[in-house]
Design a protein around this motif. Structure first.
Motif, PDB file in Angstrom:
ATOM      1  N   LEU A 163     -11.581 -15.366  23.663  1.00  0.00           N
ATOM      2  CA  LEU A 163     -12.084 -15.685  25.301  1.00  0.00           C
ATOM      3  C   LEU A 163     -13.084 -16.111  26.119  1.00  0.00           C
ATOM      4  CD1 LEU A 163     -10.718 -15.703  28.397  1.00  0.00           C
ATOM      5  CD2 LEU A 163     -11.660 -12.598  28.562  1.00  0.00           C
ATOM      6  N   LYS A 164     -14.667 -15.050  24.840  1.00  0.00           N
ATOM      7  CA  LYS A 164     -15.246 -15.414  25.379  1.00  0.00           C
ATOM      8  C   LYS A 164     -15.196 -17.283  24.532  1.00  0.00           C
ATOM      9  CE  LYS A 164     -20.049 -13.869  22.814  1.00  0.00           C
ATOM     10  NZ  LYS A 164     -20.849 -13.068  21.961  1.00  0.00           N
ATOM     11  N   GLY A 165     -15.103 -17.182  23.447  1.00  0.00           N
ATOM     12  CA  GLY A 165     -15.404 -18.559  23.006  1.00  0.00           C
ATOM     13  C   GLY A 165     -14.548 -19.656  24.223  1.00  0.00           C
ATOM     14  N   LYS A 166     -13.653 -19.651  24.694  1.00  0.00           N
ATOM     15  CA  LYS A 166     -13.485 -20.418  26.134  1.00  0.00           C
ATOM     16  C   LYS A 166     -14.376 -20.449  26.879  1.00  0.00           C
ATOM     17  CE  LYS A 166      -8.224 -20.506  25.048  1.00  0.00           C
ATOM     18  NZ  LYS A 166      -7.386 -19.298  24.936  1.00  0.00           N
ATOM     19  N   LEU A 220     -19.343 -27.140  32.213  1.00  0.00           N
ATOM     20  CA  LEU A 220     -20.204 -26.857  33.114  1.00  0.00           C
ATOM     21  C   LEU A 220     -21.216 -27.622  33.593  1.00  0.00           C
ATOM     22  CD1 LEU A 220     -19.722 -26.851  36.460  1.00  0.00           C
ATOM     23  CD2 LEU A 220     -20.448 -24.341  35.703  1.00  0.00           C
ATOM     24  N   ASP A 221     -21.711 -26.922  32.717  1.00  0.00           N
ATOM     25  CA  ASP A 221     -23.507 -27.465  32.664  1.00  0.00           C
ATOM     26  C   ASP A 221     -23.898 -28.782  31.947  1.00  0.00           C
ATOM     27  OD1 ASP A 221     -26.551 -26.585  32.870  1.00  0.00           O
ATOM     28  OD2 ASP A 221     -26.147 -26.328  30.263  1.00  0.00           O
ATOM     29  N   THR A 222     -23.285 -29.063  31.391  1.00  0.00           N
ATOM     30  CA  THR A 222     -23.189 -30.653  30.876  1.00  0.00           C
ATOM     31  C   THR A 222     -22.736 -31.613  31.798  1.00  0.00           C
ATOM     32  OG1 THR A 222     -21.462 -30.877  29.678  1.00  0.00           O
ATOM     33  CG2 THR A 222     -22.893 -30.252  28.461  1.00  0.00           C
ATOM     34  N   LEU A 227     -16.380 -22.905  28.296  1.00  0.00           N
ATOM     35  CA  LEU A 227     -16.664 -24.290  29.142  1.00  0.00           C
ATOM     36  C   LEU A 227     -17.552 -23.961  30.587  1.00  0.00           C
ATOM     37  CD1 LEU A 227     -12.740 -21.872  30.906  1.00  0.00           C
ATOM     38  CD2 LEU A 227     -13.546 -24.360  31.172  1.00  0.00           C
ATOM     39  N   TYR A 228     -18.529 -23.308  30.404  1.00  0.00           N
ATOM     40  CA  TYR A 228     -19.984 -22.714  30.650  1.00  0.00           C
ATOM     41  C   TYR A 228     -21.191 -24.154  30.102  1.00  0.00           C
ATOM     42  CZ  TYR A 228     -23.880 -20.455  32.192  1.00  0.00           C
ATOM     43  OH  TYR A 228     -25.442 -21.333  32.996  1.00  0.00           O
TER      44      TYR A 228
END
Length: 166
Positions: free
Chosen positions: A127-130, A138-140, A134-135
């Motif tokens: 879950l942390k990897g996903k 979103l950032d890029t 996603l973060y």
């Protein structure tokens, strides 16, 4: 004439008063202890109840006997033994629990509840990897203008061939 009040051993007319013999100190203490045996126990239905381990330790037991004492505060019982010489043996402490179908099913329910409440380290890392992926996406996407499959740059709020990209 002899004065009866002057001679304590003189009893007129053959009368002799019953004078109790003085008891030795040990016999006197033992007789008092029989009347003043404070027991921190309640007795009902042939069961001896005490309040905690301290109550069981203070319970007086006759030499050469063993007594079963039930704890009124927790699910414990004690066996107190006194040897023939009057020396107490170590207090034996036991816990008791109800045996039945519901008792064996209880741990299984607990394990099932634990599975629903907590995640394993593997599930957490996945879950942390996903989340990090996603973060990062979103950032890029907020820092660089994105392009479509054809390589044409799409801007927010802008148009592409007359169509809105929003």
């Amino acid at each position: 004439m002899a004065q009866p009040f002057m001679n304590p051993g003189y009893y007129p007319y053959g009368y002799q008063a019953q004078v109790p013999q003085p008891m030795d100190r040990l016999a006197q203490l033992q007789s008092q202890q029989q009347y003043q045996m404070p027991q921190n126990s309640q007795q009902g239905n042939g069961i001896l109840w005490v309040q905690g381990e301290a109550g069981a330790k203070s319970y007086l037991v006759a030499p050469g006997t063993s007594v079963l004492l039930m704890d009124s505060e927790t699910e414990r019982f004690f066996i107190k033994t006194m040897d023939a010489a009057g020396m107490p043996q170590p207090l034996r402490v036991f816990e008791y629990h109800e045996v039945g179908v519901s008792a064996s099913a209880l741990p299984k329910q607990t394990e099932a509840d634990m599975d629903n409440k907590y995640v394993t380290r593997e599930e957490y890392n996945d879950l942390k990897g996903k989340y990090e992926e996603l973060y990062r996406l979103l950032d890029t996407s907020t820092q660089q203008p994105s392009t479509n499959k054809t390589g044409v740059e799409i801007k927010k709020g802008g148009t592409q061939h007359g169509k809105s990209s929003v």
